[in-house]
Each structure stands twice: as C-alpha cells, then as structure tokens.
Design a protein around this motif. Sequence first.
Motif, PDB file in Angstrom:
ATOM      1  N   VAL A  15       1.923  -3.515   4.417  1.00  0.00           N
ATOM      2  CA  VAL A  15       3.769  -3.257   5.328  1.00  0.00           C
ATOM      3  C   VAL A  15       3.533  -3.534   6.723  1.00  0.00           C
ATOM      4  O   VAL A  15       2.914  -3.001   7.510  1.00  0.00           O
ATOM      5  CB  VAL A  15       4.035  -2.048   4.579  1.00  0.00           C
ATOM      6  CG1 VAL A  15       6.016  -2.294   6.047  1.00  0.00           C
ATOM      7  CG2 VAL A  15       4.555  -1.706   3.764  1.00  0.00           C
ATOM      8  N   MET A  16       4.452  -4.387   7.213  1.00  0.00           N
ATOM      9  CA  MET A  16       4.531  -4.327   8.874  1.00  0.00           C
ATOM     10  C   MET A  16       6.116  -4.790   9.209  1.00  0.00           C
ATOM     11  O   MET A  16       7.116  -5.217   8.480  1.00  0.00           O
ATOM     12  CB  MET A  16       3.747  -6.050   9.122  1.00  0.00           C
ATOM     13  CG  MET A  16       4.400  -6.055  10.627  1.00  0.00           C
ATOM     14  SD  MET A  16       3.493  -7.891  11.494  1.00  0.00           S
ATOM     15  CE  MET A  16       2.297  -7.223  12.043  1.00  0.00           C
ATOM     16  N   GLY A  17       6.444  -3.826   9.961  1.00  0.00           N
ATOM     17  CA  GLY A  17       7.403  -3.536  10.636  1.00  0.00           C
ATOM     18  C   GLY A  17       7.799  -4.151  11.508  1.00  0.00           C
ATOM     19  O   GLY A  17       7.541  -3.662  12.563  1.00  0.00           O
ATOM     20  N   LEU A  18       8.872  -4.273  11.712  1.00  0.00           N
ATOM     21  CA  LEU A  18       9.778  -5.147  13.036  1.00  0.00           C
ATOM     22  C   LEU A  18      11.106  -3.986  13.237  1.00  0.00           C
ATOM     23  O   LEU A  18      11.768  -4.141  12.828  1.00  0.00           O
ATOM     24  CB  LEU A  18       9.868  -5.945  13.053  1.00  0.00           C
ATOM     25  CG  LEU A  18      10.966  -6.931  14.250  1.00  0.00           C
ATOM     26  CD1 LEU A  18       9.648  -7.422  15.018  1.00  0.00           C
ATOM     27  CD2 LEU A  18      11.097  -8.758  13.787  1.00  0.00           C
ATOM     28  N   GLY A  19      11.187  -3.323  14.679  1.00  0.00           N
ATOM     29  CA  GLY A  19      11.493  -2.163  15.111  1.00  0.00           C
ATOM     30  C   GLY A  19      12.789  -2.530  15.932  1.00  0.00           C
ATOM     31  O   GLY A  19      12.543  -3.950  16.411  1.00  0.00           O
ATOM     32  N   TRP A  29       4.720  -2.770  13.311  1.00  0.00           N
ATOM     33  CA  TRP A  29       4.708  -0.997  12.942  1.00  0.00           C
ATOM     34  C   TRP A  29       3.260  -1.714  11.684  1.00  0.00           C
ATOM     35  O   TRP A  29       4.226  -2.285  10.651  1.00  0.00           O
ATOM     36  CB  TRP A  29       4.982  -0.259  12.993  1.00  0.00           C
ATOM     37  CG  TRP A  29       5.415   0.909  13.936  1.00  0.00           C
ATOM     38  CD1 TRP A  29       5.476   0.650  14.736  1.00  0.00           C
ATOM     39  CD2 TRP A  29       6.289   2.118  13.622  1.00  0.00           C
ATOM     40  NE1 TRP A  29       6.040   1.447  16.008  1.00  0.00           N
ATOM     41  CE2 TRP A  29       6.799   2.298  14.851  1.00  0.00           C
ATOM     42  CE3 TRP A  29       6.969   2.823  12.256  1.00  0.00           C
ATOM     43  CZ2 TRP A  29       7.492   3.571  14.808  1.00  0.00           C
ATOM     44  CZ3 TRP A  29       7.271   3.901  12.905  1.00  0.00           C
ATOM     45  CH2 TRP A  29       7.551   4.179  13.973  1.00  0.00           C
ATOM     46  N   ILE A  30       2.396  -1.549  11.175  1.00  0.00           N
ATOM     47  CA  ILE A  30       1.541  -1.609  10.490  1.00  0.00           C
ATOM     48  C   ILE A  30       1.120  -0.524   9.372  1.00  0.00           C
ATOM     49  O   ILE A  30       0.675   0.343   9.874  1.00  0.00           O
ATOM     50  CB  ILE A  30       0.111  -2.432  10.656  1.00  0.00           C
ATOM     51  CG1 ILE A  30       0.007  -3.328  11.527  1.00  0.00           C
ATOM     52  CG2 ILE A  30      -0.746  -2.390   9.634  1.00  0.00           C
ATOM     53  CD1 ILE A  30      -1.296  -4.380  11.948  1.00  0.00           C
ATOM     54  N   VAL A  31       1.238  -0.438   8.194  1.00  0.00           N
ATOM     55  CA  VAL A  31       1.054   0.275   7.257  1.00  0.00           C
ATOM     56  C   VAL A  31       0.490   0.022   6.014  1.00  0.00           C
ATOM     57  O   VAL A  31       0.695  -0.937   5.387  1.00  0.00           O
ATOM     58  CB  VAL A  31       2.515   0.905   6.857  1.00  0.00           C
ATOM     59  CG1 VAL A  31       2.363   2.102   5.750  1.00  0.00           C
ATOM     60  CG2 VAL A  31       3.849   1.165   8.194  1.00  0.00           C
ATOM     61  N   GLU A  32      -0.859   0.900   5.872  1.00  0.00           N
ATOM     62  CA  GLU A  32      -1.553   0.372   5.055  1.00  0.00           C
ATOM     63  C   GLU A  32      -1.471   1.529   3.754  1.00  0.00           C
ATOM     64  O   GLU A  32      -1.382   2.796   4.355  1.00  0.00           O
ATOM     65  CB  GLU A  32      -3.240   0.197   5.260  1.00  0.00           C
ATOM     66  CG  GLU A  32      -3.816  -1.246   6.276  1.00  0.00           C
ATOM     67  CD  GLU A  32      -3.261  -1.845   5.148  1.00  0.00           C
ATOM     68  OE1 GLU A  32      -3.987  -2.168   4.005  1.00  0.00           O
ATOM     69  OE2 GLU A  32      -2.960  -2.438   5.742  1.00  0.00           O
ATOM     70  N   CYS A  33      -1.078   0.963   2.485  1.00  0.00           N
ATOM     71  CA  CYS A  33      -0.324   2.107   1.519  1.00  0.00           C
ATOM     72  C   CYS A  33      -2.141   2.260   0.630  1.00  0.00           C
ATOM     73  O   CYS A  33      -2.560   1.236   0.119  1.00  0.00           O
ATOM     74  CB  CYS A  33       0.344   0.968   0.361  1.00  0.00           C
ATOM     75  SG  CYS A  33       1.511   1.267   2.220  1.00  0.00           S
ATOM     76  N   LYS A  34      -2.671   2.883   0.074  1.00  0.00           N
ATOM     77  CA  LYS A  34      -4.165   4.140  -0.058  1.00  0.00           C
ATOM     78  C   LYS A  34      -2.892   4.299  -1.065  1.00  0.00           C
ATOM     79  O   LYS A  34      -2.656   5.883  -1.148  1.00  0.00           O
ATOM     80  CB  LYS A  34      -5.216   4.630   0.465  1.00  0.00           C
ATOM     81  CG  LYS A  34      -5.737   3.346   1.321  1.00  0.00           C
ATOM     82  CD  LYS A  34      -5.859   2.054   1.127  1.00  0.00           C
ATOM     83  CE  LYS A  34      -6.201   1.028   2.124  1.00  0.00           C
ATOM     84  NZ  LYS A  34      -6.300   0.366   1.425  1.00  0.00           N
ATOM     85  N   SER A  35      -3.305   4.450  -2.265  1.00  0.00           N
ATOM     86  CA  SER A  35      -2.752   5.387  -3.656  1.00  0.00           C
ATOM     87  C   SER A  35      -4.105   6.198  -4.174  1.00  0.00           C
ATOM     88  O   SER A  35      -4.069   6.974  -5.370  1.00  0.00           O
ATOM     89  CB  SER A  35      -2.748   3.693  -4.983  1.00  0.00           C
ATOM     90  OG  SER A  35      -3.725   3.058  -5.423  1.00  0.00           O
ATOM     91  N   SER A  36      -5.143   5.900  -3.645  1.00  0.00           N
ATOM     92  CA  SER A  36      -5.899   6.492  -4.467  1.00  0.00           C
ATOM     93  C   SER A  36      -7.489   6.878  -3.455  1.00  0.00           C
ATOM     94  O   SER A  36      -7.814   6.082  -2.494  1.00  0.00           O
ATOM     95  CB  SER A  36      -7.059   6.386  -5.730  1.00  0.00           C
ATOM     96  OG  SER A  36      -7.711   5.416  -5.429  1.00  0.00           O
ATOM     97  N   ARG A  37      -8.545   7.752  -3.306  1.00  0.00           N
ATOM     98  CA  ARG A  37      -9.120   8.055  -3.185  1.00  0.00           C
ATOM     99  C   ARG A  37     -10.441   6.528  -3.070  1.00  0.00           C
ATOM    100  O   ARG A  37     -10.799   5.633  -1.381  1.00  0.00           O
ATOM    101  CB  ARG A  37     -10.235   9.007  -3.279  1.00  0.00           C
ATOM    102  CG  ARG A  37     -11.517   9.622  -2.354  1.00  0.00           C
ATOM    103  CD  ARG A  37     -12.598  10.531  -3.357  1.00  0.00           C
ATOM    104  NE  ARG A  37     -12.269  11.969  -3.086  1.00  0.00           N
ATOM    105  CZ  ARG A  37     -12.933  12.648  -2.312  1.00  0.00           C
ATOM    106  NH1 ARG A  37     -13.266  11.521  -0.842  1.00  0.00           N
ATOM    107  NH2 ARG A  37     -12.150  13.446  -2.106  1.00  0.00           N
ATOM    108  N   VAL A  38     -10.310   6.071  -3.895  1.00  0.00           N
ATOM    109  CA  VAL A  38     -11.055   4.521  -4.427  1.00  0.00           C
ATOM    110  C   VAL A  38     -10.574   4.047  -3.605  1.00  0.00           C
ATOM    111  O   VAL A  38     -11.665   2.850  -2.656  1.00  0.00           O
ATOM    112  CB  VAL A  38     -11.592   4.887  -5.980  1.00  0.00           C
ATOM    113  CG1 VAL A  38     -11.930   2.972  -6.036  1.00  0.00           C
ATOM    114  CG2 VAL A  38     -12.425   5.592  -6.280  1.00  0.00           C
ATOM    115  N   ASP A  39     -10.062   3.497  -3.263  1.00  0.00           N
ATOM    116  CA  ASP A  39      -8.766   2.859  -2.797  1.00  0.00           C
ATOM    117  C   ASP A  39      -8.623   2.238  -1.642  1.00  0.00           C
ATOM    118  O   ASP A  39      -9.866   1.947  -0.502  1.00  0.00           O
ATOM    119  CB  ASP A  39      -7.471   2.280  -3.055  1.00  0.00           C
ATOM    120  CG  ASP A  39      -6.592   0.924  -2.308  1.00  0.00           C
ATOM    121  OD1 ASP A  39      -7.229   0.917  -2.434  1.00  0.00           O
ATOM    122  OD2 ASP A  39      -5.186   1.446  -2.293  1.00  0.00           O
TER     123      ASP A  39
END
Length: 150
Positions: A40-44, A50-60
């Motif tokens: 995700v990149m957000g433009l304010g 802003w950069i958002v990295e989405c992690k759904s698990s420990r392995v991810d």
Amino acid sequence: MQDDLMPGQLLARGVCRHLLHHGFVTVEEMVPAPGLRLDVMGLGPKGELWIVECKSSRVDFTSDRKWQNYLEWGDRFFWAVDADFPVELLPEGTGLILADAYDAEIVRMGPEAPLAGARRKVMVQKFARHAALRLQGFRDPGVTASGISP
C-alpha cells in the motif's frame, strides 16, 4: 469478491479504509522500482507518501527480504498486521498498524524521513499513473497496471 482476496489483501483493504479517514488516498501493489512492489502507498493531503507493508503471518514476515529497500521511496514506513501477529518480530524504528479487513488503527507512527523534492515528484507521478491505469482497467479489461494490453 472478498472470498477471492488473500489475507494480506484483506489487511490492505482495512489499511486503505483507515488512511482515507486521515485524508490519504491509496493504491495497492505499486512498483516504485524494478523488483519492488509496495503493498500500500498512501498519498496524504500535504503530499506526504506513506508505505505500508501488510504481513498476514510470521512466515510472510520472515520471508520478506526486500522491505528495507522500500524505505527510500516514502516519507514513513509502516507494517500492517492483524491482532494475532507477534509484533515483537517487527523491527524497532518502524511504524505499526493493527488492521483487519474492515478498518485499522495506527499504533506507532513510523519515523519521518522526508523524500527529496525530485524523488517526491517522481513518486507522485508514479502514484497518479498507477491509479489512473488501475481505474482504466476496470472499464477496459485489456488494460493492465503496467499499461500493456495482453
């Protein structure tokens, strides 16, 4: 459509909804440079990125070897995880967002590292092109996010 979304995509949806409440518009799966893909990149409202990295698990999370390469493409960096994620794994000095498919909460702000003006201009242009191509793709299935028709 929700049934077709992967866990990380569901987190991204909640993050995007939350950032919209803060005046940010967002794009998913943006490529700032070859070999990198931002969740995700957000433009304010003031032009912040802003950069958002989405992690759904420990392995991810542990399989992600590129995240530090993302830092140079935005003003702030965040991890987005669900409430069950072991947050102690996340590096200090990064932002933290708790999310689900419907909303999110910023728990810890990522440190600000303002982009240089030239880099900001390039990224805002890439953001706009990515968003426009994505929108055009909804009307014309022959258009892809890269702009190349199959």
